[in-house]
Design an enzyme around this catalytic site. Sequence first.
Site, short mmCIF file in Angstrom:
data_model
loop_
_atom_site.label_atom_id
_atom_site.label_comp_id
_atom_site.label_asym_id
_atom_site.label_seq_id
_atom_site.Cartn_x
_atom_site.Cartn_y
_atom_site.Cartn_z
N ARG A 117 0.82 -1.23 0.00
CA ARG A 117 0.00 0.00 0.00
C ARG A 117 0.85 1.27 0.00
O ARG A 117 0.37 2.34 0.39
CB ARG A 117 -0.97 0.03 1.19
CG ARG A 117 -1.96 -1.12 1.18
CD ARG A 117 -3.07 -0.89 2.19
NE ARG A 117 -4.01 -1.99 2.15
CZ ARG A 117 -3.89 -3.11 2.87
NH1 ARG A 117 -2.87 -3.26 3.68
NH2 ARG A 117 -4.80 -4.05 2.77
N LYS A 139 3.95 11.75 -10.71
CA LYS A 139 3.05 11.00 -11.60
C LYS A 139 3.71 9.66 -11.90
O LYS A 139 4.82 9.62 -12.44
CB LYS A 139 2.83 11.75 -12.92
CG LYS A 139 1.75 12.81 -12.84
CD LYS A 139 1.46 13.31 -14.25
CE LYS A 139 0.40 14.40 -14.25
NZ LYS A 139 0.20 14.96 -15.59
N GLU A 181 11.21 18.88 -24.20
CA GLU A 181 10.57 19.27 -22.93
C GLU A 181 11.26 20.51 -22.37
O GLU A 181 10.62 21.39 -21.81
CB GLU A 181 10.62 18.13 -21.91
CG GLU A 181 9.70 16.96 -22.21
CD GLU A 181 8.21 17.29 -22.04
OE1 GLU A 181 7.86 18.32 -21.44
OE2 GLU A 181 7.38 16.49 -22.53
N LYS A 209 8.89 23.37 -12.50
CA LYS A 209 7.96 22.26 -12.31
C LYS A 209 7.59 22.14 -10.83
O LYS A 209 6.43 21.88 -10.49
CB LYS A 209 8.55 20.94 -12.85
CG LYS A 209 7.55 19.81 -12.69
CD LYS A 209 7.68 18.70 -13.68
CE LYS A 209 6.51 17.72 -13.48
NZ LYS A 209 6.55 16.57 -14.35
N GLU A 219 -3.20 17.84 -10.52
CA GLU A 219 -3.63 18.35 -11.83
C GLU A 219 -5.12 18.64 -11.89
O GLU A 219 -5.83 18.14 -12.76
CB GLU A 219 -3.22 17.38 -12.95
CG GLU A 219 -3.25 18.07 -14.32
CD GLU A 219 -2.62 17.24 -15.44
OE1 GLU A 219 -1.49 16.76 -15.28
OE2 GLU A 219 -3.28 17.09 -16.48
N ARG A 223 -1.56 22.68 -13.06
CA ARG A 223 -0.56 21.73 -13.55
C ARG A 223 -0.72 21.42 -15.04
O ARG A 223 0.23 20.99 -15.70
CB ARG A 223 -0.63 20.43 -12.72
CG ARG A 223 0.51 19.48 -13.03
CD ARG A 223 0.70 18.40 -11.98
NE ARG A 223 1.74 17.48 -12.39
CZ ARG A 223 2.33 16.60 -11.60
NH1 ARG A 223 1.96 16.52 -10.33
NH2 ARG A 223 3.28 15.81 -12.05
N ASN A 227 1.60 20.75 -19.81
CA ASN A 227 1.30 20.12 -21.10
C ASN A 227 1.40 21.12 -22.25
O ASN A 227 0.88 20.86 -23.35
CB ASN A 227 -0.10 19.50 -21.08
CG ASN A 227 -0.14 18.24 -20.24
OD1 ASN A 227 0.82 17.49 -20.21
ND2 ASN A 227 -1.24 18.03 -19.53
N HIS A 230 1.75 20.05 -25.92
CA HIS A 230 1.45 18.61 -25.97
C HIS A 230 0.17 18.27 -26.73
O HIS A 230 -0.07 17.10 -27.02
CB HIS A 230 1.39 18.03 -24.56
CG HIS A 230 2.75 17.85 -23.92
ND1 HIS A 230 3.62 18.91 -23.74
CD2 HIS A 230 3.40 16.76 -23.44
CE1 HIS A 230 4.74 18.47 -23.17
NE2 HIS A 230 4.62 17.17 -22.98
N HIS A 234 0.72 15.02 -28.71
CA HIS A 234 0.01 13.76 -28.45
C HIS A 234 -0.72 13.29 -29.70
O HIS A 234 -0.78 12.08 -29.97
CB HIS A 234 -0.98 13.92 -27.29
CG HIS A 234 -0.30 14.03 -25.95
ND1 HIS A 234 -0.87 14.66 -24.87
CD2 HIS A 234 0.92 13.57 -25.53
CE1 HIS A 234 -0.02 14.60 -23.84
NE2 HIS A 234 1.06 13.95 -24.22
N HIS A 246 9.20 11.81 -28.57
CA HIS A 246 8.25 12.64 -27.83
C HIS A 246 8.65 14.13 -27.85
O HIS A 246 7.85 15.01 -28.18
CB HIS A 246 8.11 12.13 -26.40
CG HIS A 246 7.23 12.99 -25.55
ND1 HIS A 246 5.86 13.07 -25.73
CD2 HIS A 246 7.52 13.85 -24.53
CE1 HIS A 246 5.34 13.92 -24.85
NE2 HIS A 246 6.33 14.41 -24.12
N1 GLY Z 1 4.45 15.64 -17.36
C1 GLY Z 1 3.47 16.54 -16.92
C2 GLY Z 1 3.25 16.52 -15.46
O1 GLY Z 1 4.06 15.98 -14.72
O2 GLY Z 1 2.25 17.02 -15.00
#
Ligand code: GLY
Length: 341
Positions: A117, A139, A181, A209, A219, A223, A227, A230, A234, A246
């Site tokens: 957990r 993430k 990026e 960031k 997000e 946040r 993107n 993107h 994408h 990417h």
């Molecule tokens: N890669 C975008 C984020 O971490 O929110």
Amino acid sequence: MAQPHSQPHVVRVAAGSSTYDVHVGAGVRHRLSSVMPEGARQAAVITQAGIGWQVDSGLEQHVFTVAEGEDAKSLSEVERLCREMSQAGFTRSDVVVALGGGVVSDLAGFVAAVYHRGIRYVTVATTLLAQVDAAIGGKTAVNLPDGKNLVGAFWQPHAVLCDTETLSTLPPRELRSGQGEMAKYHFLTGEDLDALDTIARIAAAVHIKAEVVAADERESGRRVILNYGHTLAHAIETAGRYDLRHGEAVAVGLVYAAEVALRMGRIDTERVAAHRRVVASYDLPDRLPAPLDDDDELLALFARDKKALDGVTFVLDSDRGVEPVVGVPDSVQRDALQALR
Ligand code: GLY
């Protein structure tokens, strides 16, 4: 980029669920034993054979090697790793070390999020893409046959080490992917990133960031600006058939976002030129691949983008900064695509 020469930086990420430090600099992987969490007896080092770097956690250490590329990001790899960790006697107080790029940090972070957990993990990020993006902000995810990153968790690391020495062995296209990026961050800050050397520039990206993640860990709003570039990226990646990494797709996507913002009256031609200049400074593409000529296909893919909250949501620049925007007319989307041909 300029040659690295600055001292290591330490950037604090104060996410809602936990606070941790990101170390950026040459040789910072050697700090691993000093950032191991208190009480941990064993470290599960999750890595890929192609990474080619070793680390010393200072603890009893088990190395688990996973498949190459995106194939590693599967639920079957998660099950295998959790079973092997269980058989090796890993407890909730032990630690996972993610050693590699974005694939490894996504997978190992998710294993850490679900094993017992949730246990602690430290990432040693060995690609530029991971150092400026994937390894920061918690993430974690694996893929399903139905799509990328469909099963995951927000689970913050205990510490992150971005060792710039590891960039020296990156294949050129992998480096360029990270630079896509990095190009994005030029438009998320008032700071002149061009003036910084490699280490300071990576640290500046991490700092940006960190600030965004601190404001919106899960997000639900701000946040989404990470993107930037993107939406088209994408779409290009989902359409497939085109040989773009990417970050290369993000570079084209940044120029597209600028062309859309221009047509929405949000920025002027000088700012669009700044986007093209930054992308060119990383030797990245600013045009759509020639065979990508079906605007209907691209517009349909924009609508499937996962940040689409209400119709198509673009992330667009303005003199207030970059922000999510809905209601961009189809005619603008199509006209801006022409500017990339
Ligand atoms: N890669 C975008 C984020 O971490 O929110």
